[in-house]
Design a protein around this motif. Sequence first.
Motif, PDB file in Angstrom:
ATOM      1  N   PRO A 176       0.811  -1.230   0.000  1.00 30.63           N
ATOM      2  CA  PRO A 176       0.000   0.000   0.000  1.00 30.63           C
ATOM      3  C   PRO A 176       0.840   1.274   0.000  1.00 30.63           C
ATOM      4  CG  PRO A 176      -0.912  -1.593   1.538  1.00 30.63           C
ATOM      5  CD  PRO A 176       0.412  -2.153   1.075  1.00 30.63           C
ATOM      6  N   ASN A 177       1.973   1.262   0.704  1.00 30.80           N
ATOM      7  CA  ASN A 177       2.828   2.456   0.732  1.00 30.80           C
ATOM      8  C   ASN A 177       3.615   2.634  -0.563  1.00 30.80           C
ATOM      9  OD1 ASN A 177       3.109   3.898   3.624  1.00 30.80           O
ATOM     10  ND2 ASN A 177       2.617   1.732   3.918  1.00 30.80           N
ATOM     11  N   ALA A 178       3.910   1.533  -1.246  1.00 32.13           N
ATOM     12  CA  ALA A 178       4.716   1.607  -2.466  1.00 32.13           C
ATOM     13  C   ALA A 178       3.884   1.778  -3.734  1.00 32.13           C
ATOM     14  CB  ALA A 178       5.568   0.337  -2.596  1.00 32.13           C
ATOM     15  N   LEU A 179       2.546   1.733  -3.621  1.00 33.05           N
ATOM     16  CA  LEU A 179       1.703   1.786  -4.822  1.00 33.05           C
ATOM     17  C   LEU A 179       1.928   3.020  -5.697  1.00 33.05           C
ATOM     18  CD1 LEU A 179      -1.764   0.327  -3.763  1.00 33.05           C
ATOM     19  CD2 LEU A 179      -0.118  -0.606  -5.385  1.00 33.05           C
ATOM     20  N   PRO A 180       2.090   4.232  -5.150  1.00 30.79           N
ATOM     21  CA  PRO A 180       2.350   5.376  -6.043  1.00 30.79           C
ATOM     22  C   PRO A 180       3.601   5.188  -6.894  1.00 30.79           C
ATOM     23  CG  PRO A 180       1.714   6.148  -3.865  1.00 30.79           C
ATOM     24  CD  PRO A 180       1.910   4.676  -3.745  1.00 30.79           C
ATOM     25  N   ASP A 181       4.682   4.685  -6.294  1.00 33.67           N
ATOM     26  CA  ASP A 181       5.901   4.437  -7.075  1.00 33.67           C
ATOM     27  C   ASP A 181       5.680   3.316  -8.088  1.00 33.67           C
ATOM     28  OD1 ASP A 181       8.187   6.095  -5.754  1.00 33.67           O
ATOM     29  OD2 ASP A 181       7.093   5.241  -4.085  1.00 33.67           O
ATOM     30  N   ILE A 182       4.959   2.274  -7.687  1.00 27.60           N
ATOM     31  CA  ILE A 182       4.720   1.146  -8.586  1.00 27.60           C
ATOM     32  C   ILE A 182       3.913   1.587  -9.804  1.00 27.60           C
ATOM     33  CG2 ILE A 182       3.513  -1.062  -8.808  1.00 27.60           C
ATOM     34  CD1 ILE A 182       4.275  -1.614  -5.893  1.00 27.60           C
ATOM     35  N   PHE A 183       2.851   2.367  -9.579  1.00 29.68           N
ATOM     36  CA  PHE A 183       2.037   2.829 -10.698  1.00 29.68           C
ATOM     37  C   PHE A 183       2.842   3.733 -11.635  1.00 29.68           C
ATOM     38  CE2 PHE A 183      -1.992   2.252  -8.017  1.00 29.68           C
ATOM     39  CZ  PHE A 183      -2.200   0.983  -8.553  1.00 29.68           C
ATOM     40  N   SER A 184       3.730   4.538 -11.070  1.00 26.99           N
ATOM     41  CA  SER A 184       4.591   5.381 -11.899  1.00 26.99           C
ATOM     42  C   SER A 184       5.512   4.519 -12.765  1.00 26.99           C
ATOM     43  CB  SER A 184       5.406   6.318 -11.018  1.00 26.99           C
ATOM     44  OG  SER A 184       6.294   7.097 -11.786  1.00 26.99           O
ATOM     45  N   GLY A 185       6.092   3.470 -12.171  1.00 23.56           N
ATOM     46  CA  GLY A 185       6.945   2.574 -12.942  1.00 23.56           C
ATOM     47  C   GLY A 185       6.178   1.818 -14.004  1.00 23.56           C
ATOM     48  N   MET A 186       4.946   1.412 -13.709  1.00 23.18           N
ATOM     49  CA  MET A 186       4.127   0.698 -14.697  1.00 23.18           C
ATOM     50  C   MET A 186       3.772   1.599 -15.874  1.00 23.18           C
ATOM     51  SD  MET A 186       1.630  -1.488 -12.154  1.00 23.18           S
ATOM     52  CE  MET A 186       0.673  -2.201 -13.501  1.00 23.18           C
ATOM     53  N   ARG A 187       3.552   2.868 -15.591  1.00 18.38           N
ATOM     54  CA  ARG A 187       3.250   3.804 -16.683  1.00 18.38           C
ATOM     55  C   ARG A 187       4.447   3.953 -17.621  1.00 18.38           C
ATOM     56  NH1 ARG A 187       4.258   9.117 -17.229  1.00 18.38           N
ATOM     57  NH2 ARG A 187       4.988   9.263 -15.081  1.00 18.38           N
ATOM     58  N   LEU A 188       5.646   4.045 -17.050  1.00 14.18           N
ATOM     59  CA  LEU A 188       6.843   4.145 -17.882  1.00 14.18           C
ATOM     60  C   LEU A 188       7.092   2.848 -18.653  1.00 14.18           C
ATOM     61  CD1 LEU A 188       9.271   5.974 -15.425  1.00 14.18           C
ATOM     62  CD2 LEU A 188       8.106   6.951 -17.404  1.00 14.18           C
ATOM     63  N   SER A 189       6.846   1.710 -18.020  1.00 16.62           N
ATOM     64  CA  SER A 189       7.130   0.432 -18.672  1.00 16.62           C
ATOM     65  C   SER A 189       6.182   0.172 -19.834  1.00 16.62           C
ATOM     66  CB  SER A 189       7.033  -0.709 -17.655  1.00 16.62           C
ATOM     67  OG  SER A 189       5.697  -0.936 -17.260  1.00 16.62           O
ATOM     68  N   LEU A 190       4.988   0.764 -19.806  1.00 20.97           N
ATOM     69  CA  LEU A 190       4.048   0.574 -20.913  1.00 20.97           C
ATOM     70  C   LEU A 190       4.605   1.171 -22.209  1.00 20.97           C
ATOM     71  CD1 LEU A 190       1.250  -0.550 -21.601  1.00 20.97           C
ATOM     72  CD2 LEU A 190       0.303   1.694 -21.071  1.00 20.97           C
TER      73      LEU A 190
END
Length: 218
Positions: A176-190
């Motif tokens: 839950p605390n890492a979700l903002p960073d994870i979503f940012s990384g997923m956007r770049l990886s797309l």
Amino acid sequence: MRTGFDRWVWHSGSLLVTLVMLLLWEGVTDWWGLVSRVFMPSPLAVLASLKMGFADGSLLPPVLGTVRRMFAGWVLASLLGIGIGALIGVSQAARAWLQPTLEFIRPMPASAVMPIAIALFGLSAHMVLMVVAFGAVWPVLLATVHGFAAVEPRLGEVAKILGLSRLAFIAKIGLPNALPDIFSGMRLSLTVALIVSVVGEMLASQHGLGMAILLAAR
């Protein structure tokens, strides 16, 4: 905090920059003839080709093929990146030992591993999928590691007091605390997944936009 007027100015400036870029593109190809249309079609020609391709149905199948390949590789990369990143990020010792190596490998272009992938999987759809996953996994993995490293240390102390296992800490506190960073990384990886999908289709002769570009050029 931006006011309504500030947002209007910001959006208007963005649209103006886009319009200027399109006019320069049109001028370089059509008005001034600095670049041949064979190598760089004008925006109007591109728009006409897109309209014709979707109208006669010739462009939709390669677009869907590339989108499916891109999405499959992106999902695989996201699952691997979140899983491995969580295991590394939850351990301070693992971060200290592995993060420098990950940062060293991250800039390696996905095209550099294509010869190895071709040797292992041949010129197949599986080869393209593996290369897409390899290229797209790094933004998610490193963002996940960073997100776990940024968890408040006192939350770790609370987890120890409550007797939470490492998996429980990952699921209830870390993710839950890492979700903002994870979503940012997923956007770049797309974005990476789309680029690598097109390049992989060109090399492996797989149905998609990459193959369509080669056939159109020929």
